[in-house]
Design a protein around this motif. Structure first.
Motif, PDB file in Angstrom:
ATOM      1  N   ASP A 276       0.687  -1.372  -0.166  1.00 21.72           N
ATOM      2  CA  ASP A 276      -0.051  -0.025   0.150  1.00 21.72           C
ATOM      3  C   ASP A 276       0.882   1.099  -0.192  1.00 21.72           C
ATOM      4  O   ASP A 276       0.319   2.265  -0.324  1.00 21.72           O
ATOM      5  CB  ASP A 276      -0.956   0.043   1.094  1.00 21.72           C
ATOM      6  CG  ASP A 276      -2.038  -0.910   1.043  1.00 21.72           C
ATOM      7  OD1 ASP A 276      -2.237  -1.671   0.004  1.00 21.72           O
ATOM      8  OD2 ASP A 276      -2.650  -1.419   2.321  1.00 21.72           O
ATOM      9  N   GLN A 277       2.127   1.067   0.339  1.00 16.69           N
ATOM     10  CA  GLN A 277       3.078   2.173   0.553  1.00 16.69           C
ATOM     11  C   GLN A 277       4.015   2.489  -0.848  1.00 16.69           C
ATOM     12  O   GLN A 277       4.874   3.158  -0.834  1.00 16.69           O
ATOM     13  CB  GLN A 277       3.798   2.188   1.752  1.00 16.69           C
ATOM     14  CG  GLN A 277       2.854   2.237   2.925  1.00 16.69           C
ATOM     15  CD  GLN A 277       1.945   3.272   3.096  1.00 16.69           C
ATOM     16  OE1 GLN A 277       2.055   4.419   2.668  1.00 16.69           O
ATOM     17  NE2 GLN A 277       0.741   2.993   3.835  1.00 16.69           N
ATOM     18  N   LYS A 278       3.734   1.712  -1.728  1.00 13.87           N
ATOM     19  CA  LYS A 278       4.701   1.703  -2.855  1.00 13.87           C
ATOM     20  C   LYS A 278       4.657   2.963  -3.473  1.00 13.87           C
ATOM     21  O   LYS A 278       5.950   3.538  -3.927  1.00 13.87           O
ATOM     22  CB  LYS A 278       4.477   0.453  -3.926  1.00 13.87           C
ATOM     23  CG  LYS A 278       4.896  -0.945  -3.609  1.00 13.87           C
ATOM     24  CD  LYS A 278       4.392  -1.715  -4.762  1.00 13.87           C
ATOM     25  CE  LYS A 278       5.410  -3.078  -4.734  1.00 13.87           C
ATOM     26  NZ  LYS A 278       5.279  -3.992  -5.681  1.00 13.87           N
ATOM     27  N   SER A 279       3.812   3.713  -3.633  1.00 12.91           N
ATOM     28  CA  SER A 279       3.916   4.953  -4.193  1.00 12.91           C
ATOM     29  C   SER A 279       4.638   5.895  -3.679  1.00 12.91           C
ATOM     30  O   SER A 279       5.627   6.855  -3.998  1.00 12.91           O
ATOM     31  CB  SER A 279       2.354   5.862  -4.302  1.00 12.91           C
ATOM     32  OG  SER A 279       1.753   5.754  -3.340  1.00 12.91           O
ATOM     33  N   ILE A 285      12.294   7.737  -3.912  1.00 15.20           N
ATOM     34  CA  ILE A 285      13.395   7.210  -4.863  1.00 15.20           C
ATOM     35  C   ILE A 285      13.541   8.331  -5.755  1.00 15.20           C
ATOM     36  O   ILE A 285      14.742   8.646  -6.227  1.00 15.20           O
ATOM     37  CB  ILE A 285      13.245   5.730  -5.611  1.00 15.20           C
ATOM     38  CG1 ILE A 285      13.086   4.732  -4.408  1.00 15.20           C
ATOM     39  CG2 ILE A 285      14.118   5.642  -6.635  1.00 15.20           C
ATOM     40  CD1 ILE A 285      12.689   3.742  -4.911  1.00 15.20           C
ATOM     41  N   GLY A 286      12.439   8.830  -6.441  1.00 12.36           N
ATOM     42  CA  GLY A 286      12.345   9.890  -7.416  1.00 12.36           C
ATOM     43  C   GLY A 286      13.100  11.122  -6.956  1.00 12.36           C
ATOM     44  O   GLY A 286      13.849  11.724  -7.634  1.00 12.36           O
ATOM     45  N   TRP A 302       8.560   8.178 -10.662  1.00 12.58           N
ATOM     46  CA  TRP A 302       7.312   9.232 -10.411  1.00 12.58           C
ATOM     47  C   TRP A 302       6.466   8.458 -11.144  1.00 12.58           C
ATOM     48  O   TRP A 302       5.112   8.564 -10.802  1.00 12.58           O
ATOM     49  CB  TRP A 302       7.496  10.702 -10.445  1.00 12.58           C
ATOM     50  CG  TRP A 302       8.364  11.225  -9.386  1.00 12.58           C
ATOM     51  CD1 TRP A 302       8.473  10.831  -8.220  1.00 12.58           C
ATOM     52  CD2 TRP A 302       9.241  12.240  -9.742  1.00 12.58           C
ATOM     53  NE1 TRP A 302       9.214  11.575  -7.379  1.00 12.58           N
ATOM     54  CE2 TRP A 302       9.648  12.661  -8.186  1.00 12.58           C
ATOM     55  CE3 TRP A 302       9.506  13.199 -10.756  1.00 12.58           C
ATOM     56  CZ2 TRP A 302      10.728  13.575  -8.007  1.00 12.58           C
ATOM     57  CZ3 TRP A 302      10.228  14.614 -10.207  1.00 12.58           C
ATOM     58  CH2 TRP A 302      10.873  14.461  -9.009  1.00 12.58           C
ATOM     59  N   GLU A 303       6.707   8.227 -12.660  1.00  7.47           N
ATOM     60  CA  GLU A 303       5.635   7.353 -13.367  1.00  7.47           C
ATOM     61  C   GLU A 303       5.246   6.045 -12.690  1.00  7.47           C
ATOM     62  O   GLU A 303       4.071   5.893 -12.756  1.00  7.47           O
ATOM     63  CB  GLU A 303       6.446   7.049 -14.641  1.00  7.47           C
ATOM     64  CG  GLU A 303       6.161   8.493 -15.627  1.00  7.47           C
ATOM     65  CD  GLU A 303       7.123   8.035 -16.907  1.00  7.47           C
ATOM     66  OE1 GLU A 303       7.467   6.898 -17.233  1.00  7.47           O
ATOM     67  OE2 GLU A 303       7.253   9.074 -17.537  1.00  7.47           O
ATOM     68  N   LYS A 304       6.052   5.484 -12.099  1.00  8.54           N
ATOM     69  CA  LYS A 304       5.837   4.107 -11.496  1.00  8.54           C
ATOM     70  C   LYS A 304       4.946   4.440 -10.278  1.00  8.54           C
ATOM     71  O   LYS A 304       4.033   3.708  -9.671  1.00  8.54           O
ATOM     72  CB  LYS A 304       6.756   3.441 -11.102  1.00  8.54           C
ATOM     73  CG  LYS A 304       7.766   2.727 -12.180  1.00  8.54           C
ATOM     74  CD  LYS A 304       9.016   2.384 -11.570  1.00  8.54           C
ATOM     75  CE  LYS A 304       9.432   1.564 -12.680  1.00  8.54           C
ATOM     76  NZ  LYS A 304      10.872   0.902 -12.334  1.00  8.54           N
ATOM     77  N   ALA A 305       5.304   5.500  -9.426  1.00  5.71           N
ATOM     78  CA  ALA A 305       4.331   6.119  -8.283  1.00  5.71           C
ATOM     79  C   ALA A 305       2.852   6.607  -8.752  1.00  5.71           C
ATOM     80  O   ALA A 305       2.110   6.148  -7.950  1.00  5.71           O
ATOM     81  CB  ALA A 305       5.152   7.125  -7.710  1.00  5.71           C
ATOM     82  N   THR A 306       2.832   6.989  -9.934  1.00  2.00           N
ATOM     83  CA  THR A 306       1.559   7.121 -10.341  1.00  2.00           C
ATOM     84  C   THR A 306       0.718   5.953 -10.813  1.00  2.00           C
ATOM     85  O   THR A 306      -0.547   5.806 -10.559  1.00  2.00           O
ATOM     86  CB  THR A 306       1.510   8.123 -11.798  1.00  2.00           C
ATOM     87  OG1 THR A 306       2.389   9.172 -11.409  1.00  2.00           O
ATOM     88  CG2 THR A 306       0.144   8.486 -12.090  1.00  2.00           C
ATOM     89  N   GLU A 314      -3.182  13.289  -4.836  1.00  2.39           N
ATOM     90  CA  GLU A 314      -2.221  13.227  -3.752  1.00  2.39           C
ATOM     91  C   GLU A 314      -0.919  13.168  -4.344  1.00  2.39           C
ATOM     92  O   GLU A 314      -0.005  14.025  -3.761  1.00  2.39           O
ATOM     93  CB  GLU A 314      -2.614  12.105  -3.022  1.00  2.39           C
ATOM     94  CG  GLU A 314      -1.859  11.813  -1.728  1.00  2.39           C
ATOM     95  CD  GLU A 314      -2.009  13.115  -0.737  1.00  2.39           C
ATOM     96  OE1 GLU A 314      -1.105  13.424  -0.073  1.00  2.39           O
ATOM     97  OE2 GLU A 314      -3.133  13.361  -0.372  1.00  2.39           O
ATOM     98  N   LEU A 315      -0.563  12.450  -5.055  1.00  4.33           N
ATOM     99  CA  LEU A 315       0.852  12.294  -5.623  1.00  4.33           C
ATOM    100  C   LEU A 315       1.236  13.672  -6.249  1.00  4.33           C
ATOM    101  O   LEU A 315       2.247  14.220  -5.984  1.00  4.33           O
ATOM    102  CB  LEU A 315       0.826  11.147  -6.710  1.00  4.33           C
ATOM    103  CG  LEU A 315       2.475  11.321  -7.311  1.00  4.33           C
ATOM    104  CD1 LEU A 315       3.460  11.060  -6.565  1.00  4.33           C
ATOM    105  CD2 LEU A 315       2.535  10.560  -8.442  1.00  4.33           C
TER     106      LEU A 315
END
Length: 694
Positions: A276-279, A285-286, A302-306, A314-315
């Motif tokens: 649940d906290q991967k983003s 990391i970004g 950040w694309e992976k976070a999206t 929120e992102l």
């Protein structure tokens, strides 16, 4: 006989236990009933509600946590029955045990119940009333500290200062007060002071969960002022408490981010518990890649976070704060705040703040772009004409080359034509503009009514696009050549002349460019201080204004804003002295004196009134110069007096008597600005309108 004695004994006990009796037996009876019945039950309910509040609280760890977490209005609704029972139980003491020693405790429980309902008005009145009951020191301290905290939650700093002064004067301060003081500094943006207060109190908090939370906030505050080592220590202390998994995980992510340990963060990604906290991990990391100047890897993260974040708003909001507060790339921050404001739902806790930040940073970028534009033009003005012509031709050649490449791509035959069919929108999608046919058609109609039919091109919203010569389009030039048979070279020379005409090569144009730049610098500095609350940015722009334009027409107000935004102890008095020396009669000098002096005593008010009467007698005797000097001295000796509006108005009348029209008009305008509620305002406005315009 025994029956008669029994009845008499019961009557005596009942009579002696009246709640209005002050006899020891009655007081003891009501104390026992109040403490071990109603108060005990209400206290258990309050503890249960506080535990439930912590369990249901949703923290936004991406942003700086407030020291006192706000109570969600939904909590009061969902727990209406329990809070009602709490208030009802505590009210029994007030109804049935008036002579008990626990009356103040009952009112305190009622106030805490109302705070859980977010009924601040009644909670404040109840907390104030407790102080009139001569309660014990512990209850009084708790009640007044809660009152102080409630004012801070409502941002009523003036009332909070009064409550704080009473606490200090009566030596009723404790751990709760110290946390409230740290919260006040946090609310006001005084980060260093908030850190100092939290450092002293975080370790003394008994509840492990709250202690862990305070250490996490301490880490965030230290990180905000770039104190990396202190922030890491605070995050480590938060992890050591092991209060709950989410808070510990967030502290761990923050710690490893400060350590710039990408392998450690990637290892956390592999843990199934962190799904649940991967983003959040990808965002960190970004951020590390960005600090290492590896923008490509930062974008990938950040694309992976999206992709892993169901709430893109929120992102975007996190990234906007990242670019605004740490990376200092304000155009990108503005763009991300735009996206966040659109993507966040109106029920999100940060929705209102995102809307304001979008507006603030858009305005900041607009003014900063204006300054940058004038700087660029002035740099071009220093170049020889031949170099300017060469630069223009090179720029146009690059544009033509890009246009030719685009035309070649468009001219290539399409191997396959893909047709997309829009699916019928579901009820959940109707809120999205382009899925809502009615909203889209209505938008097109409103656009056409306001702007007419416009082509999709640069500067479509300009009324006279001939003036926007910098963006001359090569395709338009070719089209004009074909239609009017005008040689292309001729059109290019015309556009070059217009472009060169915009460069401030003459003294008059340079003066106009500097005026635009001066105005934009002042507006930007003032906006940063008054609207955005960004003291560092305000100081940066205002100092640049005073350095580049030492005799600026905005100098007095710029110095005043610098004084307000100064955080260095040495910088504030230096700015104050410069303002006082350069502008001894300025309204800003008097405002600073008023801020430093505070409210005048009754004796001083009487003295100010008498001095005003003496100045008025001088004015009536046509001694305008002496009366004006008396008014100026009055405002210095009695800043912020109740007669101040009359003194300023009399100063204006003295200027009129001395035939000093410029100062007369200036003083009247200052009067209208400073005293909007004065009964003399209408007369002042009438006099301003009566001044002949040049």
């Amino acid at each position: 006989m025994i029956r008669i004695l029994s009845v008499v004994l019961v009557l005596l006990v009942t009579w002696s236990c009246s709640q209005h009796s002050t006899k020891p037996a009655a007081v003891t009876f009501h104390n026992i009933n109040a403490k071990y019945n109603a108060i005990w039950q209400a206290d258990r309910l309050l503890i249960s509600l506080h535990n439930q509040l912590v369990l249901e609280r949703v923290e936004n760890f991406a942003n700086e946590l407030p020291i006192f977490a706000p109570v969600d209005s939904a909590f009061g609704i969902s727990h209406k029955l329990e809070i009602g029972n709490l208030i009802r139980k505590a009210s029994l003491v007030i109804d049935r045990h008036q002579n008990s020693a626990y009356l103040d405790d009952a009112y305190l429980l009622i106030a805490e119940g109302r705070l859980l309902q977010k009924d601040y008005k009644n909670a404040v009145e109840t907390l104030k009333y407790i102080n009139t009951l001569t309660p014990d020191t512990k209850t009084q301290t708790r009640a007044l500290t809660l009152l102080y905290q409630t004012y801070l939650i409502q941002n009523d700093f003036e009332s909070a200062e009064q409550a704080e002064a009473f606490l200090i004067e009566n030596e009723l301060t404790g751990t709760d007060y110290a946390l409230a003081k740290a919260f006040e500094h946090q609310q006001k943006g005084e980060i260093t002071a908030s850190i100092n207060a939290l450092n002293q109190m975080a370790g003394k908090i008994k509840n492990r969960g709250e202690r862990s939370r305070m250490y996490f906030i301490l880490g965030q505050l230290n990180e905000r002022i770039n104190q990396g080592s202190q922030a890491k220590e605070a995050y480590q202390n938060s992890m050591r408490q092991k209060s709950n998994y989410e808070l510990t995980l967030r502290a761990n992510i923050a710690f490893k981010s400060l350590d710039q340990s990408i392998p450690a963060l990637e290892k956390m990604l592999a843990d199934p518990k962190n799904e649940d906290q991967k983003s959040e991990i990808y965002v960190s990391i970004g951020k590390i890649y960005l600090e290492q100047k590896d923008l490509d890897q930062a974008k990938i993260a950040w694309e992976k976070a999206t992709k892993n974040n169901p709430n893109k708003g929120e992102l975007y909001y996190q990234l906007a704060n990242l670019f605004a507060n740490q990376i200092k790339d304000y155009p990108k921050a503005s763009a991300y705040f735009d996206s966040a404001a659109i993507s966040l739902s109106n029920t999100h806790p940060s929705y209102v703040k995102a809307q304001k930040l979008k507006k603030d940073w858009n305005k900041y970028v607009e003014l900063a772009s204006k300054i940058q534009h004038e700087d660029s033009l002035q740099k071009l003005a220093k170049m020889p004409l031949s170099d300017l012509q060469t630069l223009y031709k090179q720029t146009q050649a690059k544009k033509n080359q890009r246009s030719d490449s685009l035309q070649k791509i468009q001219a290539q035959p399409q191997k396959m034509v893909v047709t997309f069919t829009r699916r019928p929108a579901s009820s959940d999608q109707q809120s999205f503009y382009f899925y809502n046919e009615q909203a889209r058609i209505k938008g097109e109609q409103e656009f056409s009514m306001k702007w007419g039919i416009r082509n999709l091109e640069d500067f479509w919203n300009r009324k006279n696009k001939q003036n926007t010569t910098i963006s001359t389009n090569t395709n338009q030039t070719i089209e004009l050549t074909e239609k009017s048979n005008i040689p292309s070279a001729s059109l290019q020379m015309d556009s070059m002349d217009i472009w060169l005409n915009n460069i401030p090569t003459t003294e008059a144009k340079l003066l106009a460019s500097n005026k635009t730049k001066e105005q934009a610098l002042f507006e930007l500095g003032k906006y940063c201080k008054t609207q955005m609350g960004e003291n560092a940015l305000a100081r940066q722009q205002l100092k640049r204004l005073l350095n580049e334009f030492p005799y600026s027409s905005f100098e007095a107000e710029a110095l005043y804003l610098l004084y307000l935004s100064a955080e260095n102890r040495q910088e504030k008095p230096n700015t104050r002295n410069v303002l006082f020396d350069r502008f001894p009669d300025s309204i800003y000098k008097l405002t600073i004196l008023q801020l430093e002096t505070g409210t005048l005593s009754d004796t001083k008010e009487v003295q100010a009134e008498k001095a005003y009467e003496s100045a008025y007698l001088l004015f009536k005797s046509n001694e305008f110069d002496a009366a004006l000097r008396a008014c100026q001295q009055l405002r210095i000796n009695y800043p912020g007096s109740k007669s101040e509006d009359k003194i300023v108005f009399l100063s204006a009348l003295c200027q009129a008597g001395l035939k000093n029209t410029v100062e007369y008009e200036k003083t009247l305008k200052q009067f209208v600005q400073l005293f909007p509620l004065s009964p003399l305002k209408a007369e002042a406005e009438g006099r301003i309108n009566a001044i002949p315009k040049k």
